[in-house]
Design an enzyme around this catalytic site. Structure first.
Site, mmCIF file in Angstrom:
data_model
loop_
_atom_site.group_PDB
_atom_site.id
_atom_site.type_symbol
_atom_site.label_atom_id
_atom_site.label_comp_id
_atom_site.label_asym_id
_atom_site.label_seq_id
_atom_site.Cartn_x
_atom_site.Cartn_y
_atom_site.Cartn_z
ATOM 1 N N GLY A 26 0.797 -1.217 0.000
ATOM 2 C CA GLY A 26 0.000 0.000 0.000
ATOM 3 C C GLY A 26 0.830 1.267 0.000
ATOM 4 O O GLY A 26 2.056 1.243 0.059
ATOM 5 N N THR A 27 0.146 2.376 -0.051
ATOM 6 C CA THR A 27 0.782 3.689 -0.111
ATOM 7 C C THR A 27 1.656 3.948 1.104
ATOM 8 O O THR A 27 2.687 4.601 1.003
ATOM 9 C CB THR A 27 -0.297 4.789 -0.249
ATOM 10 O OG1 THR A 27 -1.070 4.504 -1.419
ATOM 11 C CG2 THR A 27 0.317 6.169 -0.391
ATOM 12 N N ILE A 28 1.284 3.426 2.252
ATOM 13 C CA ILE A 28 2.076 3.635 3.466
ATOM 14 C C ILE A 28 3.508 3.141 3.281
ATOM 15 O O ILE A 28 4.445 3.682 3.844
ATOM 16 C CB ILE A 28 1.400 2.984 4.702
ATOM 17 C CG1 ILE A 28 2.057 3.474 5.998
ATOM 18 C CG2 ILE A 28 1.402 1.468 4.583
ATOM 19 C CD1 ILE A 28 1.278 3.144 7.241
ATOM 20 N N GLU A 29 3.683 2.121 2.442
ATOM 21 C CA GLU A 29 5.014 1.584 2.173
ATOM 22 C C GLU A 29 5.640 2.211 0.930
ATOM 23 O O GLU A 29 6.679 1.728 0.462
ATOM 24 C CB GLU A 29 4.950 0.075 2.038
ATOM 25 C CG GLU A 29 4.642 -0.622 3.352
ATOM 26 C CD GLU A 29 4.752 -2.121 3.258
ATOM 27 O OE1 GLU A 29 5.813 -2.624 2.838
ATOM 28 O OE2 GLU A 29 3.770 -2.795 3.602
ATOM 29 N N GLY A 30 5.027 3.257 0.395
ATOM 30 C CA GLY A 30 5.614 3.963 -0.717
ATOM 31 C C GLY A 30 5.214 3.473 -2.088
ATOM 32 O O GLY A 30 5.770 3.911 -3.090
#
Length: 164
Positions: A10-14
């Site tokens: 996901g976006t949290i992991e870039g």
């Protein structure tokens, strides 16, 4: 009290998404983010998969559920993309696992200076220690129950379905 952190992408992991394809130039480290918070509680991190959450399947959700059920910890944080976070939280919530499970993600890449990743992670970590067993989404200083939440894509936030 030990917390288990399960990562799914996901976006949290870039991860970056376009309409044409999924791409990931480099990954933001959940471990580094958590270390930067100076947490007093102990935790362990398990990477389950790294996917654009639009492509998370019920088979993936079953793998996640099995990991939750079989891990020793009863306080669990799941980093997850926002596109299907509600669907995965619903899948897990319906299983009525007697553990405290908190989903978290970000709308801005964890690699960006102005990301909401660190604040959301920090919030989820403090909340998982206080909440009763159940399944929740922690986002922008708000806790949502798995069965009373929706994603507002236009406003880039999560909202309750029914105001109590």
């Amino acid at each position: 009290m030990r917390v288990r952190v399960l990562t799914t992408g996901g976006t949290i992991e870039g991860f970056e998404y376009t309409d044409e394809k999924f791409k990931n130039k480099r990954t933001a480290s959940i471990k580094e983010m958590l270390e930067s918070l100076g947490l007093k509680s102990s935790y362990s991190i398990t990477k389950l998969f790294a996917k654009d959450s639009r492509f998370i399947t019920d088979r993936d959700r079953t793998v996640l559920a099995d990991e939750i059920k079989h891990c020793a910890e009863d306080k669990i944080i799941i980093t997850h993309g926002t596109e299907s976070m509600v669907e995965t939280a619903t899948f897990i919530g319906k299983l009525n696992i007697k553990k405290t499970i908190v989903f978290v993600g970000s709308f801005i890449s964890g690699l960006e200076a102005k990301s909401d990743a660190i604040s959301n992670l920090s919030f989820s970590f403090s909340e998982v220690l206080k909440l009763e067993p159940g399944t929740y989404i922690a986002f922008h200083d708000t806790i949502f129950n798995w069965d009373n939440v929706k994603k507002n894509r236009e406003a880039k936030r999560f909202e309750t379905l029914i105001n109590n």
